[in-house]
Design a protein around this motif. Sequence first.
Motif, short mmCIF file in Angstrom:
data_model
loop_
_atom_site.label_atom_id
_atom_site.label_comp_id
_atom_site.label_asym_id
_atom_site.label_seq_id
_atom_site.Cartn_x
_atom_site.Cartn_y
_atom_site.Cartn_z
N VAL B 4 0.87 -1.17 0.00
CA VAL B 4 0.00 0.00 0.00
C VAL B 4 0.91 1.22 0.00
O VAL B 4 1.72 1.38 0.92
CB VAL B 4 -0.93 0.01 1.23
N THR B 5 0.78 2.02 -1.03
CA THR B 5 1.68 3.16 -1.22
C THR B 5 0.92 4.46 -1.08
O THR B 5 -0.08 4.67 -1.76
CB THR B 5 2.35 3.09 -2.60
N GLN B 6 1.41 5.30 -0.20
CA GLN B 6 0.84 6.64 -0.05
C GLN B 6 1.78 7.63 -0.73
O GLN B 6 3.00 7.52 -0.58
CB GLN B 6 0.62 6.98 1.42
N VAL B 24 -2.46 3.94 -3.22
CA VAL B 24 -2.56 2.90 -4.24
C VAL B 24 -2.18 1.56 -3.62
O VAL B 24 -1.19 1.48 -2.89
CB VAL B 24 -1.62 3.20 -5.43
N GLN B 25 -2.98 0.53 -3.89
CA GLN B 25 -2.64 -0.82 -3.43
C GLN B 25 -2.53 -1.74 -4.65
O GLN B 25 -3.20 -1.56 -5.65
CB GLN B 25 -3.67 -1.34 -2.41
N LEU B 90 -3.41 7.72 7.46
CA LEU B 90 -3.04 6.35 7.09
C LEU B 90 -4.08 5.76 6.16
O LEU B 90 -5.29 5.89 6.41
CB LEU B 90 -2.92 5.48 8.33
N CYS B 91 -3.62 5.10 5.13
CA CYS B 91 -4.49 4.40 4.19
C CYS B 91 -4.31 2.90 4.42
O CYS B 91 -3.21 2.44 4.77
CB CYS B 91 -4.10 4.77 2.76
N ALA B 92 -5.37 2.14 4.24
CA ALA B 92 -5.29 0.69 4.40
C ALA B 92 -6.19 0.02 3.38
O ALA B 92 -7.11 0.63 2.83
CB ALA B 92 -5.70 0.28 5.82
N GLY B 106 -0.42 1.57 4.49
CA GLY B 106 0.69 2.34 3.99
C GLY B 106 1.46 2.96 5.15
O GLY B 106 1.06 2.83 6.32
N ASP B 107 2.55 3.65 4.85
CA ASP B 107 3.39 4.22 5.90
C ASP B 107 2.89 5.57 6.40
O ASP B 107 3.48 6.15 7.32
CB ASP B 107 4.83 4.36 5.40
#
Lengths: 114, 114
Positions: B4-6, B24-25, B90-92, B106-107
């Motif tokens: 998972v990219t932020q 984006v995942q 944070l995205c998940a 994501g980080d």
Amino acid sequence: SQQGEEDPQALSIQEGENATMNCSYKTSINNLQWYRQNSGRGLVHLILIRSNEREKHSGRLRVTLDTSKKSSSLLITASRAADTASYFCATDGKGSGNTGKLIFGQGTTLQVKP
Amino acid sequence: DVKVTQSSRYLVKRTGEKVFLECVQDMDHENMFWYRQDPGLGLRLIYFSYDVKMKEKGDIPEGYSVSREKKERFSLILESASTNQTSRYLCASSSPRVSNQPQHFGDGTRLSIL
């Protein structure tokens, strides 16, 4: 709304000691999960326990679940400096269906001193 | 491994600006989530999406909107940024096809609104 409350908020121990973190929640659940977050990073899934399970092990991790008390504990045995992180419990709700929605606790910050 | 990219680790914007946070995942997950993380408050769900073009409000949607035009991408939009939106975001993602649907994070993006 915050479902989970974790206790203690912060914990400092020496390397080699055991660390215990507790989580309480409010509503019925299908499962409870524990996550770890290193400083400046995202959360990483550690372990899941289903509502019909009472105890689960994974390596140095032991999780217990008491649905009658709506509480869970995470035990890390023989802690290492690398275990220093924040730990979060997360619960789903019986009505969450396929959305995968979780409610996270406030987290316990663990410091393991070398 | 799920990635998972932020889009940004750190972002500084001014009050009143329109801010876009992208996530984006790469694992074809149906579910995607946006959280904000503040000290002492844990993770709070802003919005989530369980399919393309589908979205549902979380616990704190005010001041935010989201867009899910493609399955792999979930955008968080601050329509008119305010200083109280300074936070870590944070995205998940997760999938109902994976047993018990652990979330992958994501980080995070540390957003400062000046």
